[in-house]
Design a protein around this motif. Structure first.
Motif, PDB file in Angstrom:
ATOM      1  N   LEU A  49      12.389  -5.508   5.176  1.00  0.00           N
ATOM      2  CA  LEU A  49      12.441  -4.930   3.838  1.00  0.00           C
ATOM      3  C   LEU A  49      11.989  -3.480   3.871  1.00  0.00           C
ATOM      4  N   LEU A  50      12.624  -2.655   3.077  1.00  0.00           N
ATOM      5  CA  LEU A  50      12.114  -1.329   2.761  1.00  0.00           C
ATOM      6  C   LEU A  50      11.743  -1.327   1.285  1.00  0.00           C
ATOM      7  N   VAL A  51      10.531  -0.857   0.996  1.00  0.00           N
ATOM      8  CA  VAL A  51      10.063  -0.759  -0.393  1.00  0.00           C
ATOM      9  C   VAL A  51       9.383   0.585  -0.574  1.00  0.00           C
ATOM     10  N   ASN A  52       9.160   0.973  -1.813  1.00  0.00           N
ATOM     11  CA  ASN A  52       8.396   2.184  -2.073  1.00  0.00           C
ATOM     12  C   ASN A  52       6.952   1.980  -1.624  1.00  0.00           C
ATOM     13  N   LYS A  53       6.331   3.041  -1.136  1.00  0.00           N
ATOM     14  CA  LYS A  53       5.041   2.945  -0.465  1.00  0.00           C
ATOM     15  C   LYS A  53       3.943   2.364  -1.360  1.00  0.00           C
TER      16      LYS A  53
ATOM     17  N   ASP B 233       8.233 -15.965  -0.459  1.00  0.00           N
ATOM     18  CA  ASP B 233       8.180 -16.382  -1.869  1.00  0.00           C
ATOM     19  C   ASP B 233       8.086 -15.182  -2.808  1.00  0.00           C
ATOM     20  N   ASP B 234       7.488 -14.095  -2.316  1.00  0.00           N
ATOM     21  CA  ASP B 234       7.283 -12.918  -3.163  1.00  0.00           C
ATOM     22  C   ASP B 234       8.575 -12.155  -3.451  1.00  0.00           C
ATOM     23  N   ILE B 235       9.630 -12.417  -2.691  1.00  0.00           N
ATOM     24  CA  ILE B 235      10.873 -11.669  -2.931  1.00  0.00           C
ATOM     25  C   ILE B 235      11.860 -12.429  -3.815  1.00  0.00           C
ATOM     26  N   LYS B 236      11.500 -13.634  -4.188  1.00  0.00           N
ATOM     27  CA  LYS B 236      12.399 -14.408  -5.054  1.00  0.00           C
ATOM     28  C   LYS B 236      12.538 -13.717  -6.401  1.00  0.00           C
ATOM     29  N   ASP B 237      13.794 -13.567  -6.818  1.00  0.00           N
ATOM     30  CA  ASP B 237      14.142 -12.966  -8.113  1.00  0.00           C
ATOM     31  C   ASP B 237      13.877 -11.473  -8.193  1.00  0.00           C
ATOM     32  N   LYS B 238      13.566 -10.824  -7.068  1.00  0.00           N
ATOM     33  CA  LYS B 238      13.472  -9.365  -7.048  1.00  0.00           C
ATOM     34  C   LYS B 238      14.891  -8.778  -7.104  1.00  0.00           C
ATOM     35  N   HIS B 239      14.977  -7.500  -7.461  1.00  0.00           N
ATOM     36  CA  HIS B 239      16.261  -6.801  -7.472  1.00  0.00           C
ATOM     37  C   HIS B 239      16.492  -6.202  -6.093  1.00  0.00           C
ATOM     38  N   PHE B 240      17.467  -6.733  -5.365  1.00  0.00           N
ATOM     39  CA  PHE B 240      17.774  -6.314  -4.000  1.00  0.00           C
ATOM     40  C   PHE B 240      18.856  -5.238  -4.001  1.00  0.00           C
ATOM     41  N   ALA B 241      18.749  -4.315  -3.046  1.00  0.00           N
ATOM     42  CA  ALA B 241      19.869  -3.439  -2.689  1.00  0.00           C
ATOM     43  C   ALA B 241      20.251  -3.767  -1.252  1.00  0.00           C
TER      44      ALA B 241
ATOM     45  N   ALA C 297      21.919   2.537  -0.603  1.00  0.00           N
ATOM     46  CA  ALA C 297      20.964   1.512  -1.036  1.00  0.00           C
ATOM     47  C   ALA C 297      19.549   2.077  -1.075  1.00  0.00           C
ATOM     48  N   ILE C 298      19.203   2.875  -0.063  1.00  0.00           N
ATOM     49  CA  ILE C 298      17.867   3.456  -0.004  1.00  0.00           C
ATOM     50  C   ILE C 298      17.658   4.481  -1.109  1.00  0.00           C
TER      51      ILE C 298
ATOM     52  N   LEU D 263      13.716  -3.483  -3.739  1.00  0.00           N
ATOM     53  CA  LEU D 263      13.652  -3.465  -2.283  1.00  0.00           C
ATOM     54  C   LEU D 263      15.050  -3.324  -1.689  1.00  0.00           C
ATOM     55  N   VAL D 264      15.070  -2.901  -0.431  1.00  0.00           N
ATOM     56  CA  VAL D 264      16.302  -2.886   0.359  1.00  0.00           C
ATOM     57  C   VAL D 264      16.126  -3.886   1.487  1.00  0.00           C
ATOM     58  N   LEU D 265      17.066  -4.811   1.625  1.00  0.00           N
ATOM     59  CA  LEU D 265      17.094  -5.739   2.754  1.00  0.00           C
ATOM     60  C   LEU D 265      18.060  -5.161   3.776  1.00  0.00           C
ATOM     61  N   PHE D 266      17.548  -4.922   5.001  1.00  0.00           N
ATOM     62  CA  PHE D 266      18.332  -4.142   5.967  1.00  0.00           C
ATOM     63  C   PHE D 266      17.972  -4.550   7.384  1.00  0.00           C
TER      64      PHE D 266
END
Length: 244
Positions: A118-122, A131-139, A166-167, A177-180
Motif C-alpha cells: 500500500l501507498l498512503v499519505n504520510k 481488516d483496516d483496509i476494508k471499505d477504504k477508497h482504493f486507487a 493513481a498516486i 490508498l494505492v494498492l500497487f
C-alpha cells in the motif's frame, strides 16, 4: 491484364501492411505499458526511450531468436487483446501469472517474485492490518493484479491507466490508498517523500512473459533465454542494475 494488376496491387498492399505493423519474420514485437518503473518506463537522454528490467530481458529474447526487437507501448489492460489479435508477439510488462490470464494466454517460467503493498499519505496512521483496509477508497492500475484483488476488500475502487495517475489521486486526497506492486511502489515512494509504504500480509506473486497459445515455439525460446541468463549470472546483474 486488369485482373493481374489488381492482384499485384493487393499483394503489395498486404506486404506494406505487414511491414507497417512490424510483423516481418526478422522482427519480434513486444507489448508493454511503460509506466511501471523499474520494469518499464520512458526515459533516456532523448526522454522518449523505453527502458527497464523487462525491456533488457526482452532485448535478449529477441537477440537469441535472431530478430530485431520492436517495442509497442500501450495501455496495460489492452495488452492481452493485442497479443491474441496478433498485433504483438509477446508481453513484457510486469504481468503477474494468474489463472484468469492463463485461460487466454501462455506464460513463460516465472522471472520475478513480487507482492502487493500500500501507498498512503504520510500522516495516515489508520492502517495496520488487512481488516483496516476494508471499505477504504482504493486507487489501482486498470487491469492489474491490484485491480482484481481490491474487490475482495471494497467496492469503492477507482482504476487508472497508470500507477502515476493513481498516486496523484492519493496525493490530492481523493482516495485513501494505492494498492500497487512492491518494486514500482518503492520507486514512486523515493520520488514522493510525502507518502509512505505499508506492507501487509498479501500473498506473493510471480511475473511472467505472456505469449499467444498459438506460439509454443516462441514460448520455448523465451524460457531458454531466461534459463541461460540465470545460469550465466547475467540475470542477477540486471536485477542489481535495475532493482534497488
Amino acid at each position: 491484364m486488369k485482373k493481374s494488376m489488381l492482384l499485384g496491387g493487393l499483394a503489395l498492399t498486404a506486404t506494406l501492411l505487414l511491414a507497417g505493423c512490424g510483423k516481418s519474420n526478422d522482427v519480434l514485437v513486444v507489448g508493454t505499458n511503460a509506466a511501471f518503473p523499474p520494469f518499464e518506463y520512458v526515459g533516456g537522454q532523448s526522454g522518449d526511450e523505453i527502458k527497464g528490467f523487462d525491456i533488457e530481458l526482452a532485448k535478449q529474447i529477441a537477440k537469441d531468436a535472431g530478430k530485431t526487437l520492436k517495442i509497442e507501448n500501450m495501455k496495460f489492460d489492452s495488452l492481452i487483446v493485442a497479443l491474441n489479435s496478433g498485433k504483438i508477439d509477446f508481453i513484457a510488462s510486469g504481468m503477474t501469472i494468474t489463472p484468469e490470464r492463463q485461460a487466454s494466454v501462455n506464460f513463460s517460467e516465472p522471472y520475478y517474485e513480487a507482492t502487493q503493498v500500500l501507498l498512503v499519505n504520510k500522516d495516515n496512521d489508520t492502517i495496520h492490518t488487512l481488516d483496516d483496509i476494508k471499505d477504504k477508497h482504493f486507487a489501482v492500475q486498470l487491469g492489474s493484479t491490484a485491480d482484481m484483488m481490491s474487490k475482495k476488500y471494497t467496492q469503492n475502487v477507482t482504476a487508472f491507466n497508470t500507477g502515476f495517475e493513481a498516486i496523484m489521486e492519493l496525493k490530492n486526497g481523493k482516495v485513501d490508498l494505492v494498492l500497487f506492486d512492491s518494486e514500482p511502489a518503492a520507486n514512486y515512494l523515493a520520488k514522493n517523500p510525502d507518502l509512505k509504504l505499508i506492507k501487509l500480509d498479501f500473498p506473493p506473486e510471480f511475473y511472467g512473459f505472456a505469449v499467444s497459445k498459438q506460439q509454443p515455439e516462441l514460448l520455448n525460446s523465451i524460457n531458454h533465454t531466461l534459463k541461460n541468463l540465470k545460469a550465466s549470472g547475467q540475470y542477477q546483474t540486471l536485477v542489481s542494475a535495475h532493482i534497488k
